[in-house]
Enzyme design. Structure first.
Site, PDB file in Angstrom:
ATOM      1  N   GLN A 191       0.820  -1.224   0.000  1.00 29.34           N
ATOM      2  CA  GLN A 191       0.000   0.000   0.000  1.00 29.34           C
ATOM      3  C   GLN A 191       0.850   1.269   0.000  1.00 29.34           C
ATOM      4  O   GLN A 191       0.357   2.345  -0.320  1.00 29.34           O
ATOM      5  CB  GLN A 191      -0.925   0.028   1.224  1.00 29.34           C
ATOM      6  N   CYS A 228     -10.745   0.078   3.466  1.00 27.05           N
ATOM      7  CA  CYS A 228      -9.323  -0.023   3.166  1.00 27.05           C
ATOM      8  C   CYS A 228      -8.786   1.364   2.853  1.00 27.05           C
ATOM      9  O   CYS A 228      -9.442   2.139   2.161  1.00 27.05           O
ATOM     10  CB  CYS A 228      -9.139  -0.944   1.954  1.00 27.05           C
ATOM     11  N   HIS A 276      -7.152  -9.235   6.300  1.00 28.98           N
ATOM     12  CA  HIS A 276      -7.207  -8.167   5.289  1.00 28.98           C
ATOM     13  C   HIS A 276      -5.793  -7.737   4.870  1.00 28.98           C
ATOM     14  O   HIS A 276      -5.499  -7.637   3.678  1.00 28.98           O
ATOM     15  CB  HIS A 276      -7.995  -6.983   5.887  1.00 28.98           C
ATOM     16  N   HIS A 297      -3.380  -8.390   1.221  1.00 25.82           N
ATOM     17  CA  HIS A 297      -2.670  -7.389   0.406  1.00 25.82           C
ATOM     18  C   HIS A 297      -1.338  -7.952  -0.104  1.00 25.82           C
ATOM     19  O   HIS A 297      -0.885  -7.615  -1.189  1.00 25.82           O
ATOM     20  CB  HIS A 297      -2.353  -6.137   1.239  1.00 25.82           C
TER      21      HIS A 297
END
Ligand code: CO
Length: 166
Positions: free
Chosen positions: A51, A95, A137, A141
């Protein structure tokens, strides 16, 4: 420490598989420290390295199951593997890479993971409730998956407004 830019779902990086962390060096410490600062600033409960544009298997999860008034520790998971799950929970997920979007996702109620810390030492960590949800979660990723693929349904604008008024 420095803030890092959080990439959003349009970025192809988020759909790639991250590589194992092999060097537990100063660059990794720097990455984790920056991610920590970025996570705290963002107001989220977890953040994965892809991210912030780094395709390495590292993720942070804020442990929110603490006594009232106690500080919520940020758990650093390097090369995490889920080794046990139990039960199922259904709840709302969002998110930092999909701002303003929320959906209902089923996750295990309890998750146990094996991972390395920032110095390379292995540990096991067990999360329940929101922590279990967040671990799943964030680890997703690392395999290039977003929660949006797993939603039973998305919340409507109306529902999002109602929940923010609570
Ligand atoms: Co996310």
């Amino acid at each position: 420490m420095a803030l890092r830019n959080i990439v959003t779902k349009e970025d192809p990086l988020l759909y790639k598989t991250s590589r194992e962390v092999e060097n537990f060096n100063i660059r990794l410490q720097q990455l984790l420290d920056d991610m920590k600062e970025t996570l705290i600033k963002s107001g989220g409960v977890g953040l994965a390295a892809p991210q912030v544009g780094v395709l390495r298997r590292a993720a942070l999860v804020i442990e929110t199951n603490v006594q009232y008034g106690e500080e919520e520790p940020i758990i650093e998971f390097i090369n995490p593997v889920i080794i046990e799950t139990e039960g199922v929970q259904e709840g709302t997920e969002g998110c930092l890479s999909a701002p303003g979007e929320y959906g209902i996702v089923k996750r295990p109620a309890r998750v146990k993971a094996r991972a390395q810390n920032r110095y390379g030492a292995w540990f096991e960590y067990e999360g329940v409730g929101l922590t279990a949800r967040c671990m799943c979660h964030e680890f997703d990723h690392l395999d290039g998956h977003l929660f949006l693929e797993k939603c039973d349904r998305m919340l409507t604008k109306e529902e999002i407004r109602e929940s923010s008024e609570e």
